[in-house]
Design a protein around this motif. Structure first.
Motif, PDB file in Angstrom:
ATOM      1  N   ILE A  83       0.846  -1.191   0.000  1.00  0.00           N
ATOM      2  CA  ILE A  83       0.000   0.000   0.000  1.00  0.00           C
ATOM      3  C   ILE A  83       0.880   1.238   0.000  1.00  0.00           C
ATOM      4  O   ILE A  83       1.656   1.463   0.932  1.00  0.00           O
ATOM      5  N   SER A  84       0.770   2.054  -1.050  1.00  0.00           N
ATOM      6  CA  SER A  84       1.502   3.318  -1.133  1.00  0.00           C
ATOM      7  C   SER A  84       0.639   4.444  -0.592  1.00  0.00           C
ATOM      8  O   SER A  84      -0.464   4.683  -1.078  1.00  0.00           O
ATOM      9  N   ALA A  85       1.163   5.131   0.431  1.00  0.00           N
ATOM     10  CA  ALA A  85       0.390   6.182   1.091  1.00  0.00           C
ATOM     11  C   ALA A  85       0.686   7.567   0.554  1.00  0.00           C
ATOM     12  O   ALA A  85       0.009   8.527   0.922  1.00  0.00           O
ATOM     13  N   SER A  86       1.696   7.699  -0.290  1.00  0.00           N
ATOM     14  CA  SER A  86       2.042   9.017  -0.814  1.00  0.00           C
ATOM     15  C   SER A  86       1.096   9.426  -1.929  1.00  0.00           C
ATOM     16  O   SER A  86       0.677   8.593  -2.740  1.00  0.00           O
ATOM     17  N   PRO A  87       0.731  10.719  -2.020  1.00  0.00           N
ATOM     18  CA  PRO A  87      -0.062  11.183  -3.154  1.00  0.00           C
ATOM     19  C   PRO A  87       0.734  11.235  -4.445  1.00  0.00           C
ATOM     20  O   PRO A  87       0.155  11.387  -5.521  1.00  0.00           O
ATOM     21  N   ARG A  88       2.052  11.101  -4.345  1.00  0.00           N
ATOM     22  CA  ARG A  88       2.909  11.075  -5.547  1.00  0.00           C
ATOM     23  C   ARG A  88       3.115   9.632  -5.985  1.00  0.00           C
ATOM     24  O   ARG A  88       3.667   8.830  -5.249  1.00  0.00           O
ATOM     25  N   ASP A  89       2.702   9.317  -7.206  1.00  0.00           N
ATOM     26  CA  ASP A  89       2.888   7.948  -7.667  1.00  0.00           C
ATOM     27  C   ASP A  89       4.284   7.715  -8.244  1.00  0.00           C
ATOM     28  O   ASP A  89       4.594   6.614  -8.711  1.00  0.00           O
ATOM     29  N   ASP A  90       5.124   8.739  -8.196  1.00  0.00           N
ATOM     30  CA  ASP A  90       6.510   8.561  -8.647  1.00  0.00           C
ATOM     31  C   ASP A  90       7.490   9.089  -7.599  1.00  0.00           C
ATOM     32  O   ASP A  90       8.626   9.429  -7.916  1.00  0.00           O
ATOM     33  N   ARG A 117       1.459 -10.610   8.580  1.00  0.00           N
ATOM     34  CA  ARG A 117       2.818 -10.103   8.725  1.00  0.00           C
ATOM     35  C   ARG A 117       2.878  -8.728   8.065  1.00  0.00           C
ATOM     36  O   ARG A 117       2.324  -8.520   6.983  1.00  0.00           O
ATOM     37  N   VAL A 118       3.554  -7.794   8.731  1.00  0.00           N
ATOM     38  CA  VAL A 118       3.527  -6.396   8.300  1.00  0.00           C
ATOM     39  C   VAL A 118       4.945  -5.866   8.150  1.00  0.00           C
ATOM     40  O   VAL A 118       5.812  -6.107   9.006  1.00  0.00           O
ATOM     41  N   GLY A 119       5.188  -5.146   7.070  1.00  0.00           N
ATOM     42  CA  GLY A 119       6.429  -4.418   6.865  1.00  0.00           C
ATOM     43  C   GLY A 119       6.123  -2.957   6.605  1.00  0.00           C
ATOM     44  O   GLY A 119       5.032  -2.613   6.132  1.00  0.00           O
ATOM     45  N   VAL A 120       7.076  -2.088   6.915  1.00  0.00           N
ATOM     46  CA  VAL A 120       6.899  -0.649   6.738  1.00  0.00           C
ATOM     47  C   VAL A 120       8.100  -0.078   5.995  1.00  0.00           C
ATOM     48  O   VAL A 120       9.253  -0.380   6.342  1.00  0.00           O
ATOM     49  N   LEU A 121       7.837   0.733   4.997  1.00  0.00           N
ATOM     50  CA  LEU A 121       8.863   1.421   4.222  1.00  0.00           C
ATOM     51  C   LEU A 121       8.664   2.916   4.389  1.00  0.00           C
ATOM     52  O   LEU A 121       7.566   3.427   4.158  1.00  0.00           O
ATOM     53  N   ILE A 122       9.714   3.625   4.791  1.00  0.00           N
ATOM     54  CA  ILE A 122       9.600   5.048   5.080  1.00  0.00           C
ATOM     55  C   ILE A 122      10.653   5.826   4.294  1.00  0.00           C
ATOM     56  O   ILE A 122      11.849   5.520   4.389  1.00  0.00           O
ATOM     57  N   SER A 123      10.223   6.813   3.544  1.00  0.00           N
ATOM     58  CA  SER A 123      11.167   7.760   2.952  1.00  0.00           C
ATOM     59  C   SER A 123      11.168   9.011   3.820  1.00  0.00           C
ATOM     60  O   SER A 123      10.113   9.528   4.202  1.00  0.00           O
ATOM     61  N   CYS A 124      12.368   9.483   4.156  1.00  0.00           N
ATOM     62  CA  CYS A 124      12.513  10.547   5.146  1.00  0.00           C
ATOM     63  C   CYS A 124      13.684  11.438   4.762  1.00  0.00           C
ATOM     64  O   CYS A 124      14.757  10.929   4.430  1.00  0.00           O
ATOM     65  N   GLU A 125      13.480  12.742   4.804  1.00  0.00           N
ATOM     66  CA  GLU A 125      14.565  13.670   4.458  1.00  0.00           C
ATOM     67  C   GLU A 125      15.690  13.635   5.474  1.00  0.00           C
ATOM     68  O   GLU A 125      16.863  13.732   5.134  1.00  0.00           O
ATOM     69  N   PRO A 162       5.862   8.342   2.954  1.00  0.00           N
ATOM     70  CA  PRO A 162       6.797   9.407   3.310  1.00  0.00           C
ATOM     71  C   PRO A 162       6.537   9.830   4.749  1.00  0.00           C
ATOM     72  O   PRO A 162       5.417   9.680   5.254  1.00  0.00           O
ATOM     73  N   LEU A 163       7.549  10.331   5.408  1.00  0.00           N
ATOM     74  CA  LEU A 163       7.375  10.835   6.773  1.00  0.00           C
ATOM     75  C   LEU A 163       6.788  12.243   6.705  1.00  0.00           C
ATOM     76  O   LEU A 163       7.380  13.135   6.118  1.00  0.00           O
ATOM     77  N   TYR A 164       5.613  12.432   7.298  1.00  0.00           N
ATOM     78  CA  TYR A 164       4.955  13.734   7.327  1.00  0.00           C
ATOM     79  C   TYR A 164       4.950  14.254   8.764  1.00  0.00           C
ATOM     80  O   TYR A 164       4.270  13.682   9.624  1.00  0.00           O
ATOM     81  N   PHE A 165       5.690  15.324   9.022  1.00  0.00           N
ATOM     82  CA  PHE A 165       5.741  15.926  10.352  1.00  0.00           C
ATOM     83  C   PHE A 165       5.945  14.866  11.433  1.00  0.00           C
ATOM     84  O   PHE A 165       5.247  14.822  12.436  1.00  0.00           O
ATOM     85  N   TYR A 166       6.903  13.965  11.175  1.00  0.00           N
ATOM     86  CA  TYR A 166       7.329  12.941  12.134  1.00  0.00           C
ATOM     87  C   TYR A 166       6.254  11.903  12.421  1.00  0.00           C
ATOM     88  O   TYR A 166       6.268  11.245  13.463  1.00  0.00           O
ATOM     89  N   GLY A 167       5.365  11.713  11.468  1.00  0.00           N
ATOM     90  CA  GLY A 167       4.324  10.708  11.605  1.00  0.00           C
ATOM     91  C   GLY A 167       3.894  10.196  10.252  1.00  0.00           C
ATOM     92  O   GLY A 167       4.472  10.550   9.218  1.00  0.00           O
ATOM     93  N   MET A 168       2.861   9.354  10.261  1.00  0.00           N
ATOM     94  CA  MET A 168       2.363   8.817   9.003  1.00  0.00           C
ATOM     95  C   MET A 168       1.441   9.829   8.333  1.00  0.00           C
ATOM     96  O   MET A 168       0.816  10.663   9.015  1.00  0.00           O
ATOM     97  N   PRO A 169       1.329   9.788   7.006  1.00  0.00           N
ATOM     98  CA  PRO A 169       0.391  10.674   6.312  1.00  0.00           C
ATOM     99  C   PRO A 169      -1.040  10.468   6.808  1.00  0.00           C
ATOM    100  O   PRO A 169      -1.430   9.359   7.188  1.00  0.00           O
TER     101      PRO A 169
END
Length: 213
Positions: A6-13, A125-133, A86-93
């Motif tokens: 599941i991609s949570a970012s509004p950017r598909d790229d 089973r759950v995995g999490v992927l985070i992109s963070c500046e 993506p990390l939004y203000f130190y949390g999930m979108p």
């Protein structure tokens, strides 16, 4: 096994999508049945007041987006879930947080599908992927702790978290920690990664790994 990414970012790229794509590739290489979806296509409405917005005739949720389709047709049938964000203000979108908030509408005692949703949301089973500046390790600790508690409450196993540092679109490929390979590995081994959560009275061997014959 059946896996949902599941991609949570509004950017598909964006960078988290790049991580999601790597995890999807790894899962397919391992022979799993993988589906990759974008929350933008399903979730538009936040949790409302269920005492007012449930349909009178059958008690079902009246929020007019595709959340129920996502939950019933995609999340529940999956053996494993990978959330890319993506990390939004130190949390999930907010859109991803809404996925968990609106579970209330389907797990409360008054929910018409309570038995189905409660029984089928567990044991995944759950995995999490985070992109963070930021590379500061504390930046992602809050959201990781939140996923730990969410999976604990839902009786799921959080088996891995991958964090990649990036800001500009696509630059996550330049992170020297190689988060793309880590995401690919997580996707490929989601169902094989050893998960332990010992208590004082847990019966266990003094060895973590089996000894070679």
């Amino acid at each position: 096994m059946k896996m949902l990414v599941i991609s949570a970012s509004p950017r598909d790229d964006g960078n988290s999508h790049t991580l999601a794509r790597s995890a999807t590739d790894g899962a397919r290489w391992a022979g799993h049945d993988v589906e990759h979806v974008f929350l933008d296509d399903y979730v538009d409405r936040m949790l409302g007041n269920c005492r007012r917005c449930r349909r009178v005739e059958d008690g079902s949720c009246s929020l007019d987006d595709r959340y129920e389709e996502l939950l019933i047709d995609h999340i529940l049938p999956a053996d494993g879930l990978i959330f890319a964000m993506p990390l939004y203000f130190y949390g999930m979108p907010a859109r991803l947080k809404t996925v968990f908030d609106r579970l209330f509408c389907y797990t409360a005692n008054s929910a018409p599908m309570q038995d189905k949703v409660v029984s089928e949301i567990m044991d995944k089973r759950v995995g999490v992927l985070i992109s963070c500046e930021e590379s500061y390790v504390g930046a992602t600790q809050g959201v990781i702790a939140q996923f730990q508690e969410l999976t604990r409450y839902l009786r799921q196993d959080l088996v891995g978290v991958v964090v990649g540092n990036a800001n500009s679109r696509g630059e996550i490929v330049r992170d020297p920690s190689d988060p793309l390979s880590c995401a690919r590995d997580l996707g490929g081994r989601l169902f094989d990664i050893r998960v332990t959560d010992y208590r004082l009275d847990t019966q266990r061997s003094n060895r973590v790994w089996e000894q070679p014959a």
